[in-house]
Design a protein around this motif. Structure first.
Motif, PDB file in Angstrom:
ATOM      1  N   UNK A  37       0.836  -1.197   0.000  1.00  0.00           N
ATOM      2  CA  UNK A  37       0.000   0.000   0.000  1.00  0.00           C
ATOM      3  C   UNK A  37       0.873   1.249   0.000  1.00  0.00           C
ATOM      4  N   UNK A  38       0.560   2.173  -0.891  1.00  0.00           N
ATOM      5  CA  UNK A  38       1.184   3.502  -0.926  1.00  0.00           C
ATOM      6  C   UNK A  38       0.020   4.488  -0.973  1.00  0.00           C
ATOM      7  N   UNK A  39      -0.338   5.034   0.174  1.00  0.00           N
ATOM      8  CA  UNK A  39      -1.579   5.771   0.336  1.00  0.00           C
ATOM      9  C   UNK A  39      -1.298   7.238   0.664  1.00  0.00           C
ATOM     10  N   UNK A  97       6.713   6.372  -6.796  1.00  0.00           N
ATOM     11  CA  UNK A  97       6.383   5.528  -7.949  1.00  0.00           C
ATOM     12  C   UNK A  97       7.362   5.848  -9.072  1.00  0.00           C
ATOM     13  N   UNK A  98       8.168   4.876  -9.426  1.00  0.00           N
ATOM     14  CA  UNK A  98       9.155   5.017 -10.496  1.00  0.00           C
ATOM     15  C   UNK A  98       9.392   3.631 -11.079  1.00  0.00           C
ATOM     16  N   UNK A  99      10.039   3.574 -12.215  1.00  0.00           N
ATOM     17  CA  UNK A  99      10.302   2.265 -12.811  1.00  0.00           C
ATOM     18  C   UNK A  99      11.175   1.412 -11.895  1.00  0.00           C
ATOM     19  N   UNK A 106      -1.565  -1.164  -4.113  1.00  0.00           N
ATOM     20  CA  UNK A 106      -2.655  -0.195  -4.025  1.00  0.00           C
ATOM     21  C   UNK A 106      -2.072   1.204  -3.838  1.00  0.00           C
ATOM     22  N   UNK A 107      -2.632   2.141  -4.586  1.00  0.00           N
ATOM     23  CA  UNK A 107      -2.155   3.527  -4.563  1.00  0.00           C
ATOM     24  C   UNK A 107      -3.359   4.442  -4.458  1.00  0.00           C
ATOM     25  N   UNK A 108      -3.361   5.323  -3.455  1.00  0.00           N
ATOM     26  CA  UNK A 108      -4.441   6.299  -3.308  1.00  0.00           C
ATOM     27  C   UNK A 108      -3.846   7.700  -3.247  1.00  0.00           C
ATOM     28  N   UNK A 142      -8.473   5.683  -6.079  1.00  0.00           N
ATOM     29  CA  UNK A 142      -8.015   4.465  -5.406  1.00  0.00           C
ATOM     30  C   UNK A 142      -7.661   3.442  -6.495  1.00  0.00           C
ATOM     31  N   UNK A 143      -6.391   3.313  -6.777  1.00  0.00           N
ATOM     32  CA  UNK A 143      -5.928   2.443  -7.847  1.00  0.00           C
ATOM     33  C   UNK A 143      -5.440   1.115  -7.280  1.00  0.00           C
ATOM     34  N   UNK A 144      -5.683   0.052  -8.007  1.00  0.00           N
ATOM     35  CA  UNK A 144      -5.192  -1.278  -7.636  1.00  0.00           C
ATOM     36  C   UNK A 144      -4.549  -1.934  -8.842  1.00  0.00           C
ATOM     37  N   UNK A 145      -3.318  -2.420  -8.660  1.00  0.00           N
ATOM     38  CA  UNK A 145      -2.583  -3.078  -9.712  1.00  0.00           C
ATOM     39  C   UNK A 145      -2.205  -4.485  -9.229  1.00  0.00           C
TER      40      UNK A 145
END
Length: 232
Positions: free
Chosen positions: A132-134, A150-152, A169-171, A226-229
């Motif tokens: 999680x990165x919220x 968030x980077x390559x 998960x990124x919010x 709210x993104x989920x990968x």
């Protein structure tokens, strides 16, 4: 690379200041007494994560930059058979979580109070079911974009430690960082975006308790995403 404020090691500078207001005596005492008991020792090779928690713990999740720890405390209570590792270099945020853990102990929480990349490089491969990165620092100025987490290279770190099917998960309430994250994750071969419609990324995660950062964003009229990968 910058020198860590404590002089212990160089960091990749994905976070800003290390301290805010002076801690209260009880908070200082918890940092001195409780944090060493919960902190991971990264000076030795990483053991199987199951050895760091009670025997009934079978899944392991990581939260990077937990702020005041609202989400970490909530999720660790909801999922007692999941081991949670929380990362927060900001001393005041760590002290807030330690105060909560002192009042409501969790046997499934371990902590790291330094650079998250150091921890990611230490963790065993395919050891996590979730990251999680919220509401991370968006570093809005163009010259600071290299400090966005968030980077390559960091997605490569995520891919190494996530099990197949594990979730990142990124919010965020900052549109430019949401778009940045979408572009980076959709451009990385290890990740697939879980979304079929706009409602999928406008709807909070199941069991989401909210955070004080989110409450501020909503008061100021910003709409969170709210993104989920999924790790392929």
């Amino acid at each position: 690379m910058t020198e860590d404020a404590r002089g212990s090691r160089a960091t990749e500078a994905f976070f800003g200041r290390r301290r805010g207001k002076t801690l209260r005596p009880r908070q200082e005492a918890l940092v001195d007494r409780l944090l060493p008991r919960l902190a991971l020792d990264l000076t030795a090779g990483a053991p199987p994560l199951a050895t760091l928690f009670d025997p009934e713990v079978t899944d392991f999740r990581l939260e990077i930059g937990f702020g005041g720890g609202e989400q970490l405390l909530h999720e660790s209570g909801r999922h007692p058979k999941t081991g949670f590792i929380g990362v927060e270099p900001f001393v005041n945020g760590m002290a807030k979580l330690l105060s909560a853990l002192d009042e409501n102990p969790r046997r499934n929480v371990r902590l790291h109070d330094d650079d998250a990349t150091e921890l990611l490089d230490w963790l065993p491969p395919a050891s996590l079911t979730g990251i999680d990165l919220l509401y991370p620092d968006p570093w809005p100025k163009r010259r600071h974009w290299k400090r966005r987490f968030v980077s390559r290279s960091n997605l490569g770190r995520f891919a190494r430690v996530l099990r197949p099917g594990g979730r990142f998960r990124f919010a965020s309430d900052i549109d430019s960082y949401v778009n940045w994250t979408l572009l980076h994750c959709r451009g990385h071969p290890a990740f697939a975006w879980e979304a079929a419609s706009a409602a999928d990324w406008r709807t909070p995660y199941e069991g989401w308790p909210g955070t004080r950062y989110e409450a501020k964003a909503l008061r100021e009229g910003r709409v969170p995403a709210y993104l989920t990968f999924t790790r392929r």
